[in-house]
Design a protein around this motif. Structure first.
Motif, PDB file in Angstrom:
ATOM      1  N   PRO A 116       0.826  -1.207   0.000  1.00  0.00           N
ATOM      2  CA  PRO A 116       0.000   0.000   0.000  1.00  0.00           C
ATOM      3  C   PRO A 116       0.864   1.263   0.000  1.00  0.00           C
ATOM      4  O   PRO A 116       2.010   1.221   0.427  1.00  0.00           O
ATOM      5  N   SER A 167       8.210  -8.283  -5.713  1.00  0.00           N
ATOM      6  CA  SER A 167       8.420  -6.976  -6.337  1.00  0.00           C
ATOM      7  C   SER A 167       9.598  -6.256  -5.683  1.00  0.00           C
ATOM      8  O   SER A 167       9.555  -5.917  -4.491  1.00  0.00           O
ATOM      9  N   ASP A 170      -4.103  -0.787  -8.358  1.00  0.00           N
ATOM     10  CA  ASP A 170      -4.256  -2.074  -7.666  1.00  0.00           C
ATOM     11  C   ASP A 170      -5.674  -2.624  -7.859  1.00  0.00           C
ATOM     12  O   ASP A 170      -5.890  -3.831  -7.918  1.00  0.00           O
ATOM     13  N   VAL A 193      -2.618 -11.309  -1.105  1.00  0.00           N
ATOM     14  CA  VAL A 193      -1.537 -11.852  -1.933  1.00  0.00           C
ATOM     15  C   VAL A 193      -1.979 -13.070  -2.760  1.00  0.00           C
ATOM     16  O   VAL A 193      -1.815 -13.089  -3.984  1.00  0.00           O
ATOM     17  N   SER A 251       9.463 -15.622  -4.285  1.00  0.00           N
ATOM     18  CA  SER A 251       8.048 -15.977  -4.393  1.00  0.00           C
ATOM     19  C   SER A 251       7.669 -16.936  -3.281  1.00  0.00           C
ATOM     20  O   SER A 251       8.486 -17.783  -2.876  1.00  0.00           O
ATOM     21  N   GLY A 285       4.387 -11.844   1.026  1.00  0.00           N
ATOM     22  CA  GLY A 285       3.810 -10.861   0.104  1.00  0.00           C
ATOM     23  C   GLY A 285       3.639  -9.560   0.865  1.00  0.00           C
ATOM     24  O   GLY A 285       2.544  -9.004   0.948  1.00  0.00           O
ATOM     25  N   CYS A 286       4.765  -9.061   1.400  1.00  0.00           N
ATOM     26  CA  CYS A 286       4.706  -7.942   2.357  1.00  0.00           C
ATOM     27  C   CYS A 286       4.420  -6.608   1.692  1.00  0.00           C
ATOM     28  O   CYS A 286       4.098  -5.633   2.367  1.00  0.00           O
TER      29      CYS A 286
HETATM   30  C1  LIG Z   1      -1.950  -6.052  -2.747  1.00  0.00           C
HETATM   31  S1  LIG Z   1      -0.280  -6.209  -2.333  1.00  0.00           S
HETATM   32  C2  LIG Z   1      -0.418  -6.551  -0.586  1.00  0.00           C
HETATM   33  C3  LIG Z   1       0.754  -6.050   0.225  1.00  0.00           C
HETATM   34  C4  LIG Z   1       0.662  -6.319   1.726  1.00  0.00           C
HETATM   35  N1  LIG Z   1       0.493  -7.709   2.034  1.00  0.00           N
HETATM   36  C5  LIG Z   1      -0.457  -5.518   2.345  1.00  0.00           C
HETATM   37  O1  LIG Z   1      -1.597  -5.960   2.355  1.00  0.00           O
HETATM   38  O2  LIG Z   1      -0.232  -4.423   2.829  1.00  0.00           O
HETATM   39  C6  LIG Z   1       0.162  -7.798  -2.946  1.00  0.00           C
HETATM   40  C7  LIG Z   1       1.639  -8.101  -2.821  1.00  0.00           C
HETATM   41  O3  LIG Z   1       1.848  -9.512  -3.029  1.00  0.00           O
HETATM   42  C8  LIG Z   1       3.041  -9.669  -3.763  1.00  0.00           C
HETATM   43  N2  LIG Z   1       3.015 -10.994  -4.424  1.00  0.00           N
HETATM   44  C9  LIG Z   1       2.212 -11.391  -5.427  1.00  0.00           C
HETATM   45  N3  LIG Z   1       2.496 -12.660  -5.768  1.00  0.00           N
HETATM   46  C10 LIG Z   1       3.476 -13.084  -4.933  1.00  0.00           C
HETATM   47  C11 LIG Z   1       4.201 -14.304  -4.788  1.00  0.00           C
HETATM   48  N4  LIG Z   1       3.982 -15.352  -5.591  1.00  0.00           N
HETATM   49  N5  LIG Z   1       5.149 -14.382  -3.833  1.00  0.00           N
HETATM   50  C12 LIG Z   1       5.398 -13.314  -3.029  1.00  0.00           C
HETATM   51  N6  LIG Z   1       4.766 -12.133  -3.139  1.00  0.00           N
HETATM   52  C13 LIG Z   1       3.818 -12.014  -4.079  1.00  0.00           C
HETATM   53  C14 LIG Z   1       3.019  -8.508  -4.722  1.00  0.00           C
HETATM   54  O4  LIG Z   1       4.283  -8.229  -5.273  1.00  0.00           O
HETATM   55  C15 LIG Z   1       2.484  -7.384  -3.850  1.00  0.00           C
HETATM   56  O5  LIG Z   1       3.498  -6.644  -3.243  1.00  0.00           O
END
Ligand SMILES: C[S@@+](CC[C@H](N)C(=O)[O-])C[C@H]1O[C@@H](n2cnc3c(N)ncnc32)[C@H](O)[C@@H]1O
Length: 405
Positions: free
Chosen positions: A31, A97, A238, A146, A123, A72-73
């Motif tokens: 975010p 990312s 997003d 995520v 990942s 997926g921080c």
């Molecule tokens: C909508 S954001 C959510 C960020 C955080 N978790 C939050 O809610 O504040 C989704 C995040 O998941 C990460 N993501 C997506 N696929 C992933 C994967 N296979 N492994 C790790 N991270 C992943 C993206 O890069 C992105 O930063």
């Protein structure tokens, strides 16, 4: 802007999904909360180990330093809370990312002092391989927003489950299809217009919403529900420009959970799942619907409340000792104040959901007695009803004797 990737069998190709998703968050780390110099404001019990564990078990978490993974921080907002609300914890955080991770690292560098977070660009699908410095098992995995952006959410949750310690808990947030139907329509409309990149997609999306008639349902929904957050381009992208999104219904959600081998502990926004909220004006109907098995009742609720746009919930990996304080010899238990409580000394506090709670003088006294770190039987055995009421309202957690004091 890339179109949703597809294999010849019509299923998304994992590597292309990951690349497209990483590109979105490299452009717009999410975010977009500002990076502050001080600890994050407010409280969210969903990121506090004791409160989360208390929610799942009714009892108090074991006294040890939990190993927490933020899977997926993103830009590290949740990671920062996890660090600050859990001073004993060790925290790891992964994301695909690089752009989002750069913001997350800077966020933690500014406020976490000598408690660094181990950030990794990887990942969650790679959690099945040993990674140097990454624990084999975590006590708590937080993965908010995520899994629905991965090529295979079922496999993704299985990977998280495999990396969870027995008795460990998971907090997830996943999109709900019913409350997001307008979003999906505009996503598809934007895809048809083939923007070159995400910023152009944002511009086109805003142009469409500005051009559509006032009473158009896409416009009305954007205005009434999302407009405030979507002022930020990061949020708008997003929402409307995501290259890959899998939305759930109650049925597909529980199929996902069942396939993981984890156990559902409850929605972390339980008030949404109370029938009375929808049918309370008709007690007979409420009672009839209340007799349905849980999953059917949840399904009924989402069919009747078309605004439910996400599911947030806890899962756990058995065995997890549950405190059934109605049956246990709970005067032997050690009471501890919910760490989320603030202002209780004055008799008026915010509970963990930021609801105002008015406390009687006797309740304040019991909350104060928690500091003695002795079992209920030793400090106020004659006030069991009062203790019971504090426990029911999650103002106090009870630790069993072998985990007390
Ligand atoms: C909508 S954001 C959510 C960020 C955080 N978790 C939050 O809610 O504040 C989704 C995040 O998941 C990460 N993501 C997506 N696929 C992933 C994967 N296979 N492994 C790790 N991270 C992943 C993206 O890069 C992105 O930063």
């Amino acid at each position: 802007m890339p179109l949703p990737p597809a294999r010849s069998d019509g299923r998304p190709e994992p590597e292309r999904v990951a690349q497209a998703v990483a590109r979105l968050y490299d452009t717009y780390p999410f975010p977009p909360d500002p990076v502050l110099a001080a600890a994050p404001p407010g409280y969210n019990w969903r990121w506090c180990w004791e409160a989360a564990y208390g929610f799942c078990t009714g009892g108090l978490a074991p006294r040890h330093s939990p190993r927490i993974l933020d899977a997926g921080c993103g830009s590290g907002v949740s990671t920062e809370y996890l660090v600050h609300l859990n001073p004993q914890a060790q925290v790891w955080a992964i994301d695909i990312s690089a752009g989002a991770l750069a913001v997350a690292r800077e966020r933690i560098r500014r406020t976490a002092g000598d408690r660094p977070v181990d950030f990794r660009q990887m990942s969650l699908f790679d959690l099945d391989r040993p990674q140097k410095g990454l624990p084999e098992a975590f006590d708590w995995i937080n993965s908010v927003g995520v899994l629905h952006h991965t090529a295979d959410p079922t496999l993704a949750l299985q990977r998280l489950a495999a990396r969870l310690a027995p008795g460990g808990i998971v907090h997830l947030f996943l999109y709900g299809a019913i409350g997001r139907w307008e979003i999906r329509l505009l996503q598809e409309a934007l895809c048809l217009l083939s923007p070159q990149d995400f910023p152009e997609g944002v511009r086109l999306g805003r142009d469409i919403l500005a051009a559509l008639p006032e009473q158009n349902r896409l416009v009305q929904r954007e205005r009434s529900r999302w407009q405030l957050e979507n002022q930020r381009d990061e949020c708008f992208a997003d929402m409307y420009l995501h290259p890959h999104e899998v939305d759930f219904t109650i049925d597909s959600l529980f199929a996902l959970i069942d396939a993981s081998g984890l156990v559902f502990a409850g929605f972390s926004n339980p008030e949404v799942w109370h029938l009375e909220r929808l049918l309370g004006r008709d007690p007979e109907l409420c009672q009839r619907a209340g007799n349905l098995p849980d999953r059917q009742r949840y399904r009924l609720i989402e069919l009747l409340d078309t605004d439910i746009a996400h599911y947030e919930f806890f899962l756990f990996k058995p065995p997890l000792p549950m405190l059934d304080w109605q049956r246990s010899p709970w005067p032997d238990y050690f009471p501890r104040r919910n760490p989320c409580l603030s202002g209780w000394e004055e008799g008026c506090a915010f509970d963990q959901d930021y609801r105002v709670v008015h406390l009687t003088a006797a309740e304040v006294e019991l909350l104060r007695l928690c500091d003695r770190l002795e079992p209920i039987a030793a400090i106020a055995p004659d006030r069991l009803n009062l203790w019971q009421s504090l426990v029911q309202r999650r103002l106090v957690f009870l630790a069993p004797p072998d985990n007390g004091g």
